[in-house]
Design a protein around this motif. Sequence first.
Motif, PDB file in Angstrom:
ATOM      1  N   UNK A 140      -3.434  44.843  85.694  1.00 38.04           N
ATOM      2  CA  UNK A 140      -2.745  46.099  86.034  1.00 38.04           C
ATOM      3  C   UNK A 140      -1.278  45.908  86.363  1.00 38.04           C
ATOM      4  N   UNK A 141      -0.807  44.668  86.446  1.00 35.52           N
ATOM      5  CA  UNK A 141       0.598  44.416  86.749  1.00 35.52           C
ATOM      6  C   UNK A 141       0.892  44.251  88.211  1.00 35.52           C
ATOM      7  N   UNK A 142      -0.093  44.297  89.078  1.00 33.93           N
ATOM      8  CA  UNK A 142       0.130  44.174  90.519  1.00 33.93           C
ATOM      9  C   UNK A 142       0.019  42.736  91.005  1.00 33.93           C
ATOM     10  N   UNK A 143      -0.153  41.798  90.097  1.00 32.37           N
ATOM     11  CA  UNK A 143      -0.216  40.391  90.455  1.00 32.37           C
ATOM     12  C   UNK A 143       0.706  39.575  89.577  1.00 32.37           C
ATOM     13  N   UNK A 144       1.265  38.506  90.125  1.00 34.43           N
ATOM     14  CA  UNK A 144       2.148  37.622  89.367  1.00 34.43           C
ATOM     15  C   UNK A 144       1.326  36.809  88.373  1.00 34.43           C
ATOM     16  N   UNK A 145       1.844  36.632  87.175  1.00 33.76           N
ATOM     17  CA  UNK A 145       1.123  35.925  86.121  1.00 33.76           C
ATOM     18  C   UNK A 145       2.024  34.853  85.522  1.00 33.76           C
ATOM     19  N   UNK A 146       1.385  33.839  84.960  1.00 31.07           N
ATOM     20  CA  UNK A 146       2.087  32.750  84.261  1.00 31.07           C
ATOM     21  C   UNK A 146       1.401  32.514  82.933  1.00 31.07           C
ATOM     22  N   UNK A 147       2.189  32.107  81.950  1.00 32.95           N
ATOM     23  CA  UNK A 147       1.612  31.808  80.654  1.00 32.95           C
ATOM     24  C   UNK A 147       2.683  31.708  79.586  1.00 32.95           C
ATOM     25  N   UNK A 148       2.257  31.458  78.367  1.00 31.70           N
ATOM     26  CA  UNK A 148       3.160  31.354  77.219  1.00 31.70           C
ATOM     27  C   UNK A 148       3.331  32.721  76.573  1.00 31.70           C
ATOM     28  N   UNK A 149       4.475  32.922  75.969  1.00 37.20           N
ATOM     29  CA  UNK A 149       4.731  34.208  75.324  1.00 37.20           C
ATOM     30  C   UNK A 149       6.033  34.192  74.559  1.00 37.20           C
ATOM     31  N   UNK A 150       6.682  35.340  74.496  1.00 36.58           N
ATOM     32  CA  UNK A 150       7.940  35.498  73.776  1.00 36.58           C
ATOM     33  C   UNK A 150       8.924  36.254  74.670  1.00 36.58           C
ATOM     34  N   UNK A 151      10.208  36.072  74.357  1.00 37.94           N
ATOM     35  CA  UNK A 151      11.284  36.781  75.048  1.00 37.94           C
ATOM     36  C   UNK A 151      12.148  37.449  73.987  1.00 37.94           C
ATOM     37  N   UNK A 152      12.291  38.759  74.088  1.00 36.07           N
ATOM     38  CA  UNK A 152      13.134  39.535  73.166  1.00 36.07           C
ATOM     39  C   UNK A 152      14.430  39.859  73.895  1.00 36.07           C
ATOM     40  N   UNK A 153      15.548  39.476  73.318  1.00 33.62           N
ATOM     41  CA  UNK A 153      16.847  39.663  73.956  1.00 33.62           C
ATOM     42  C   UNK A 153      17.667  40.682  73.170  1.00 33.62           C
ATOM     43  N   UNK A 154      18.189  41.687  73.883  1.00 32.77           N
ATOM     44  CA  UNK A 154      19.045  42.707  73.285  1.00 32.77           C
ATOM     45  C   UNK A 154      20.334  42.788  74.093  1.00 32.77           C
ATOM     46  N   UNK A 203      -0.290  40.795  77.176  1.00 33.15           N
ATOM     47  CA  UNK A 203      -1.101  41.026  78.361  1.00 33.15           C
ATOM     48  C   UNK A 203      -0.262  41.388  79.578  1.00 33.15           C
ATOM     49  N   UNK A 204       1.021  41.057  79.550  1.00 36.81           N
ATOM     50  CA  UNK A 204       1.936  41.379  80.644  1.00 36.81           C
ATOM     51  C   UNK A 204       3.339  41.446  80.062  1.00 36.81           C
ATOM     52  N   UNK A 205       4.122  42.446  80.483  1.00 36.02           N
ATOM     53  CA  UNK A 205       5.478  42.669  79.966  1.00 36.02           C
ATOM     54  C   UNK A 205       6.395  42.950  81.143  1.00 36.02           C
ATOM     55  N   UNK A 206       7.615  42.442  81.070  1.00 29.99           N
ATOM     56  CA  UNK A 206       8.627  42.690  82.096  1.00 29.99           C
ATOM     57  C   UNK A 206       9.976  42.854  81.421  1.00 29.99           C
ATOM     58  N   UNK A 262       7.237  38.816  77.504  1.00 30.30           N
ATOM     59  CA  UNK A 262       5.837  39.200  77.358  1.00 30.30           C
ATOM     60  C   UNK A 262       4.989  37.944  77.294  1.00 30.30           C
ATOM     61  N   UNK A 263       3.835  37.989  77.940  1.00 29.37           N
ATOM     62  CA  UNK A 263       2.843  36.919  77.905  1.00 29.37           C
ATOM     63  C   UNK A 263       1.659  37.414  77.092  1.00 29.37           C
ATOM     64  N   UNK A 264       1.217  36.581  76.134  1.00 31.20           N
ATOM     65  CA  UNK A 264       0.125  37.011  75.281  1.00 31.20           C
ATOM     66  C   UNK A 264      -0.353  35.891  74.390  1.00 31.20           C
ATOM     67  N   UNK A 265      -1.195  36.204  73.434  1.00 35.70           N
ATOM     68  CA  UNK A 265      -1.745  35.176  72.549  1.00 35.70           C
ATOM     69  C   UNK A 265      -0.699  34.603  71.614  1.00 35.70           C
ATOM     70  N   UNK A 266      -1.063  33.527  70.921  1.00 34.97           N
ATOM     71  CA  UNK A 266      -0.123  32.862  70.025  1.00 34.97           C
ATOM     72  C   UNK A 266       0.282  33.706  68.836  1.00 34.97           C
ATOM     73  N   UNK A 267      -0.568  34.634  68.427  1.00 28.43           N
ATOM     74  CA  UNK A 267      -0.244  35.481  67.268  1.00 28.43           C
ATOM     75  C   UNK A 267       0.673  36.642  67.618  1.00 28.43           C
ATOM     76  N   UNK A 268       1.054  36.778  68.897  1.00 31.44           N
ATOM     77  CA  UNK A 268       1.861  37.930  69.309  1.00 31.44           C
ATOM     78  C   UNK A 268       3.242  37.896  68.654  1.00 31.44           C
ATOM     79  N   UNK A 269       3.842  36.717  68.543  1.00 30.11           N
ATOM     80  CA  UNK A 269       5.187  36.615  67.953  1.00 30.11           C
ATOM     81  C   UNK A 269       5.178  37.100  66.510  1.00 30.11           C
ATOM     82  N   UNK A 270       4.213  36.647  65.731  1.00 26.64           N
ATOM     83  CA  UNK A 270       4.161  37.047  64.319  1.00 26.64           C
ATOM     84  C   UNK A 270       3.886  38.529  64.168  1.00 26.64           C
ATOM     85  N   UNK A 271       2.996  39.060  64.969  1.00 28.01           N
ATOM     86  CA  UNK A 271       2.674  40.483  64.871  1.00 28.01           C
ATOM     87  C   UNK A 271       3.867  41.336  65.310  1.00 28.01           C
TER      88      UNK A 271
END
Length: 316
Positions: free
Chosen positions: A141-155, A193-196, A230-239
Amino acid sequence: MTATPPRDRDKGRDPSARVYAPDFLTELFRNPLDPGYADAAARRAVVPPSRARRVLGRPVGLVVLLVIGFLFAVAYRETMAEEPGRAKARAGLVAEIKQREAETDRLTARADQLREEVSRQRDAALSGSQASRLRNLEAGTGLGRVRGDGVVVRLADAPRDQDAVTGADAGPSRVLYSDLQKVANALWAAGAEAVAVNGQRLTATSTIRQAGEAILVDYRPVTGPYEVAAIGPGSMRERFDDSEAAELMRYVARTNGLSFGVKDADKLTLPAAPEPRLRYAEPSVSPSPSGSGVAGSTSPGPSGPGSSSSPSGGGR
């Protein structure tokens, strides 16, 4: 007697005697000066002004110039006299803003410490399985701190350009709040699974809006460059790369000069979102302590020391 048709009458007229309606636009460009000015200039050429008028005209013009100069000098002096006061007021406002920002940062850090303390006390009071299930729900739900692998989109906004004629800033192509919305939604759709956004965690009740030139995430301002992590599965970047939002941002970057990039990130840490202030329901029927109360009786407020009132504040 036979009447002559109109066409026969027009054939007998002289074409040079025809009267044309005036073309006001052509006349305006042909004679831009009002005829009254031309008449005044002609009279002045025929009858020159008298000597007395010439002699009196110079002092009057000089007096008018002196009065105008005096008014400009007074206005300049008043402006310069008020400048220290304005500078002092501006400095006071800047100092107050910095003080409030420091106070906000201190309170935010204190709130994070208290939240961590509450989590530790809660985990100690609950069993292991219940605490683990609660932590998973908080992470989802976003009310807890999470750690993991993901992607970073920079604008980032395009660099400022100057107008070749005036030298003023022509205005950059800015990142819009809708761009952040599209990127965040595309990441969710890609399996995030989590976005900031710039460290502001997104939840089911989060909003990304614009107020003037500022972009607000959950009513908190964020400034460029903007990073959507964003933290998510390995296929998230390609999708995400195959999504319409990514294609649109690449097109905007090519045409308007915006900066847009996507990179993989290992061991990302996304902070917890502030707990939302929601509205809670409370029963309208107040139970009787002895159990013999009249059914259907209502109480406008808490009926005893053991009851608690609902928290204030509107829900989002």
